[in-house]
Design an enzyme around this catalytic site. Structure first.
Site, PDB file in Angstrom:
ATOM      1  CD1 TRP A 110       1.066  -0.169   2.883  1.00  0.00           C
ATOM      2  CD2 TRP A 110      -0.631   1.097   3.616  1.00  0.00           C
ATOM      3  NE1 TRP A 110       1.399   0.283   4.132  1.00  0.00           N
ATOM      4  CE2 TRP A 110       0.381   1.069   4.612  1.00  0.00           C
ATOM      5  CE3 TRP A 110      -1.781   1.841   3.861  1.00  0.00           C
ATOM      6  CZ2 TRP A 110       0.262   1.752   5.815  1.00  0.00           C
ATOM      7  CZ3 TRP A 110      -1.895   2.518   5.067  1.00  0.00           C
ATOM      8  CH2 TRP A 110      -0.880   2.471   6.026  1.00  0.00           C
ATOM      9  CD  GLU A 139       3.071  -5.068   8.320  1.00  0.00           C
ATOM     10  OE1 GLU A 139       4.238  -5.344   8.636  1.00  0.00           O
ATOM     11  OE2 GLU A 139       2.608  -5.176   7.169  1.00  0.00           O
TER      12      GLU A 139
HETATM   13  C1  BGC Z   1       5.049  -1.835   7.030  1.00  0.00           C
HETATM   14  C2  BGC Z   1       3.986  -1.795   5.958  1.00  0.00           C
HETATM   15  C3  BGC Z   1       4.640  -1.484   4.625  1.00  0.00           C
HETATM   16  C4  BGC Z   1       5.753  -2.478   4.348  1.00  0.00           C
HETATM   17  C5  BGC Z   1       6.482  -2.162   3.073  1.00  0.00           C
HETATM   18  C6  BGC Z   1       6.133  -2.796   6.645  1.00  0.00           C
HETATM   19  O1  BGC Z   1       7.156  -2.761   7.591  1.00  0.00           O
HETATM   20  O2  BGC Z   1       4.492  -2.240   8.267  1.00  0.00           O
HETATM   21  O3  BGC Z   1       3.018  -0.821   6.261  1.00  0.00           O
HETATM   22  O4  BGC Z   1       3.707  -1.533   3.617  1.00  0.00           O
HETATM   23  O5  BGC Z   1       6.679  -2.437   5.396  1.00  0.00           O
HETATM   24  O6  BGC Z   1       7.074  -0.916   3.138  1.00  0.00           O
END
Ligand code: BGC
Length: 836
Positions: free
Chosen positions: A356, A495
């Protein structure tokens, strides 16, 4: 370490820093990119040469932790860099086995040129100086060139130079992936051609992408060819030529290597090897290529530069960020059917997948090179069939885009995740971040608002919005008791939380961000259909089987979406968030120092981050990042929830201290939401976000690839965050609030096909559109609103109060760009504007 303005420079060879420098010194052109590894090295514990093609993926299976898993990777392509030397009776040049008398690495952002200057002394006392210059051509996307000038300072003798193309490479750039299969290339052909060319053809072993590289190497002295004997080395997946010549003390010899890279996916070619061979046959000298390359960059900088006064380091970092963004996605990407990988084409982290993060990247492109955004959105459009399939598999309608996307648009998220701290493979549920579909809808809408590209909206955007809306309408279930729609079993942007500590199966219910984004997309999809009206609307009804009842259902879902709240009207990150425990942050800071990755720390302790009110990154606060206060209030009100101005402050104060900033995106969001209410804090967060890659603040992650979302996000923080630029109510609203550290800001933005120039100094703002203007007919700066048209140069005097400008109170505002964009006035971000 850092020069001001246009140059990123490093003095001295530091093996421990090499991976980091290689990533930051990557050269690329949106078609392919090559890390800034030295020409003479192979991948080892210090160096990692890597070349990646936009959209160049391959899948491999691995037996791991008792199961067969399949991963798709952005493939490390044959290394075209090798160009090294030795005295005929000596060892190959190796910085780790020679005395280094001087060493400087310099990336010239203005010209897209990487230069390395060295002076070395070998065991026999022979001193040699070397200057290498490298480019990946920004105008001719298949070409790269390398020039090494070496001068025997205190000796004469015969020198052997080796030039090679090495297809024996594997994907080994990320240590925690090394247990996975990583050999993606099959060698097909390696040979020499004529006097000075070497050719290599390989193919990816699953996706059957054929890659041809051709290199032409010349030896020159004083601009004239120098006689050299050549011998060839042809092995499976490797081809080289050794050139031997006599060198004289004090007389520099120049080696020039011009490389062409073509693949079987290229357009306007017959076959990759044929194309690569012709390209090196026709290419000019290094200097000629440099000339046209620099012209291509000049045109880009003319469009994209953001000039600030008063902070040299910030200026350079902003340019570094723009530079890497343009190297990852350029006009050459337009024909590639590629998305924009979160870690650039600069390394192998996240396997080159697309997330995203576009949400943070597109605003810059929309206002500079919208053609690129359009192409990147078309990458998503082409993958609608897979998104529809994913929705069907989840027993939903419409389109559910994957959290991680690669070649085909299937879900590429890994299913197991290695915690390097504990050495354990744990299940990875991040694919439950369904909010990615809303981000794609949001990106379609903002692209349309900024460009007014009606054809795009009509042919592609509308279909995507409709299918994404359908998905949200079908995934939302009705809770009879509450009389509200709910979205269960998802993950928000944070996350760290993938499930409830009291529930076995992954997924959370009613993530505030997801629910509100879903409601917003449903409204925009309906609005788009109304706007298109007429023929196209009828066509879409037929093509997509749209019925009035379905659209009425969208309205019900969007108005009836559930949002949970904590005390004081603060939106809850998800249902049940209030039942989580508080973490003793101080104790963890004291014990571990760096606690960005509390998820890994807690897992290694046998605990789980799911138990705590701890977020990796902005989640609820994303709403203030993506919407102006007025937009968000309108959305919340349409759901029957209030949003009071002081709730913004309270929400920020609640979540920021509970966020570990384990993602570089987080600081960008926090800086943005603080921009109106706590400017010193906003600036210090921006300053931290600016350091994400250049200072590698996550301790080692930059070497695996840059963080493109944070890079682009920081430029947008200057471009729109610090100017509070909005197009709304047939007015361009600007309310600059430069931090006291900046004395001036100069930029231009493309809005609906016309350039708007902004020059901001401590006490004056000048706005002009010298080459035509088709946007809003008024400019509002604080409480002065004046008519504006092409050719006008409007000046506003602004007083810089102690600590900087305070934004003036705003006139009441209207809905976001209404359906027709009737007044041509889309609403843009203006976070927390109404905050006290
Ligand atoms: C983040 C995500 C992001 C991904 C790629 C992850 O560490 O939590 O929001 O899309 O990295 O950058």
């Amino acid at each position: 370490m850092v020069d001001s303005g246009w140059k990123l420079a490093y003095e001295g060879f530091e093996p421990a820093q090499e991976g980091h420098r290689e990533a930051l010194c990557t050269l690329g052109n949106g078609y392919f990119a090559t890390r800034g590894a030295a020409e003479e090295v192979e991948a080892d514990d210090v160096h990692y040469p890597g070349t990646y093609l936009a959209g160049g993926y391959n899948r491999l299976q691995t037996d791991i932790a008792g199961r067969v898993i399949e991963n798709e990777d952005l493939v490390n392509l044959p290394n075209w860099l090798p160009l090294t030397f030795r005295p005929e009776d000596g060892d190959w040049f190796n910085l780790r086995r020679i005395e280094i008398l001087a060493y400087r690495l310099e990336l010239d952002l203005e010209r897209g040129l990487l230069e390395r200057r060295m002076r070395v002394r070998d065991a026999q006392g022979r001193e040699t100086s070397l200057v290498s210059r490298r480019l990946v051509h920004m105008g001719l996307p298949h070409l790269a060139a390398l020039e090494v000038t070496l001068c025997p300072e205190n000796w004469s003798g015969r020198i052997v130079v080796r030039t090679a193309l090495d297809g024996r490479v594997i994907n080994a750039g990320v240590e925690r992936y090394r247990q996975l299969n990583n050999k993606h290339l099959t060698a097909l052909e390696s040979r020499t051609l004529g006097e000075d060319a070497i050719l290599l053809v390989v193919e990816t072993n699953q996706s059957r992408l054929r890659i041809a590289e051709a290199a032409r190497t010349r030896v020159l002295q004083g601009g004239e060819p120098l006689a050299a004997t050549r011998s060839a080395l042809e092995e499976e997946g490797f081809v080289a030529q050794d050139l031997t010549f006599a060198a004289t003390k004090g007389q520099p010899v120049t080696l020039e290597k011009v490389v062409a890279l073509f693949t079987s996916r290229d357009r306007a070619i017959s076959e990759p090897l044929d194309a690569a061979t012709s390209a090196i046959g026709e290419a000019g000298s290094f200097d000629e290529l440099l000339g046209s390359h620099v012209r291509a960059w000049r045109a880009l900088w003319d469009r994209c530069d953001v000039v600030i006064e008063g902070h040299a380091r910030t200026q350079m970092i902003l340019r570094l960020h723009i530079f890497h963004l343009l190297q990852t996605a350029s006009l050459h990407t337009v024909d590639c059917d590629a998305g924009i990988p979160a870690r650039g084409l600069h390394g192998e982290a996240y396997r080159g997948h697309i997330f995203w993060d576009e949400l943070f990247i597109f605003p810059f492109l929309n206002f500079r090179l919208p053609e690129i955004t359009r192409a990147l959105l078309l990458y998503r459009y082409r993958r609608l069939p897979d998104a529809r399939r994913l929705a069907r598999q989840a027993a939903c309608r419409g389109a559910m885009y994957p959290w991680q996307s690669g070649s085909s648009g299937r879900e590429e998220s890994q299913v197991l995740h290695l915690n390097p701290r504990s050495g354990r493979w744990t299940p990875d549920s991040t694919h439950l971040q369904r909010h990615v579909s809303a981000a794609i809808g949001y990106n379609v809408w903002r692209y349309w608002q900024t460009t007014g590209d009606r054809e795009f909206l009509s042919f592609y955007g509308a279909e995507m919005l409709v299918e994404i809306a359908r998905f949200w309408a079908s995934v939302a279930s009705y809770n009879e008791e509450l009389g509200r729609y709910e979205i269960r079993g998802v993950m928000g942007p944070d996350e760290f939380h993938d499930r409830y500590p009291w529930r076995e199966e992954p997924g959370l219910d009613n993530n505030g961000y997801t629910n509100l984004m879903a409601a917003w997309v449903l409204l925009r999809a309906a609005e788009t259909l109304d706007y298109l009206g007429g023929e196209r609307r009828r066509e879409l009804d037929v093509l997509l089987g749209l019925q009035a009842e379905e659209i009425a259902h969208w309205q019900n879902v969007s108005r009836g979406m559930r949002v949970d709240f904590l005390d004081d009207g603060i939106i809850a990150q998800f249902e049940g968030y209030d039942c989580l425990e508080e973490l003793d942050w101080d104790a963890y800071r004291e014990k571990y120092g760096d606690i960005h990755r509390l998820d890994r720390i807690l897992e290694a302790e046998g605990d789980t981050v799911n138990r705590y009110k701890v977020s990796k990154q902005a989640d609820v606060l994303m709403l203030f990042y993506l919407f102006s206060f007025e937009e968000l209030r309108e959305l919340m009100n349409s759901l029957g929830y209030p949003l009071e101005p002081d709730t913004v402050r309270k929400t920020i104060d609640y979540y920021v201290p509970r966020t570990s900033d384990g993602s570089t995106l987080s600081r960008v969001v926090h800086s943005w939401v603080e921009a109106r209410s706590d400017r010193p804090r906003s600036w210090s967060l921006l300053a931290e976000a600016l350091e994400s890659d250049i200072a590698d603040i996550q301790g080692g992650t930059t070497a695996e690839g840059i963080h493109l979302g944070a890079m682009a996000g920081t430029v947008d923080l200057i471009q729109r965050g610090q100017t509070a630029l909005e197009f709304r109510d047939d007015t361009i609203w600007i309310s600059p609030c430069l931090p006291t550290e900046l004395q001036g800001l100069h930029l231009k933005l493309l809005y609906r096909g016309c350039w708007l120039y902004l020059d901001i100094s401590c006490d004056k703002l000048t706005v002009s559109a010298p080459y035509g203007w088709a946007g809003p007919g008024r400019i509002g700066v604080r409480n002065q609103v004046r008519p504006f048209k092409a050719g006008d140069v409007l000046e506003f005097s602004c007083h810089l109060a102690a600590g900087g400008w305070r934004p003036a109170p705003r006139a009441p505002t209207h809905a976001p760009a209404d359906s027709a964009g009737a007044d041509g006035a889309p609403a843009q971000h203006n976070p927390g504007d109404a905050a006290p």
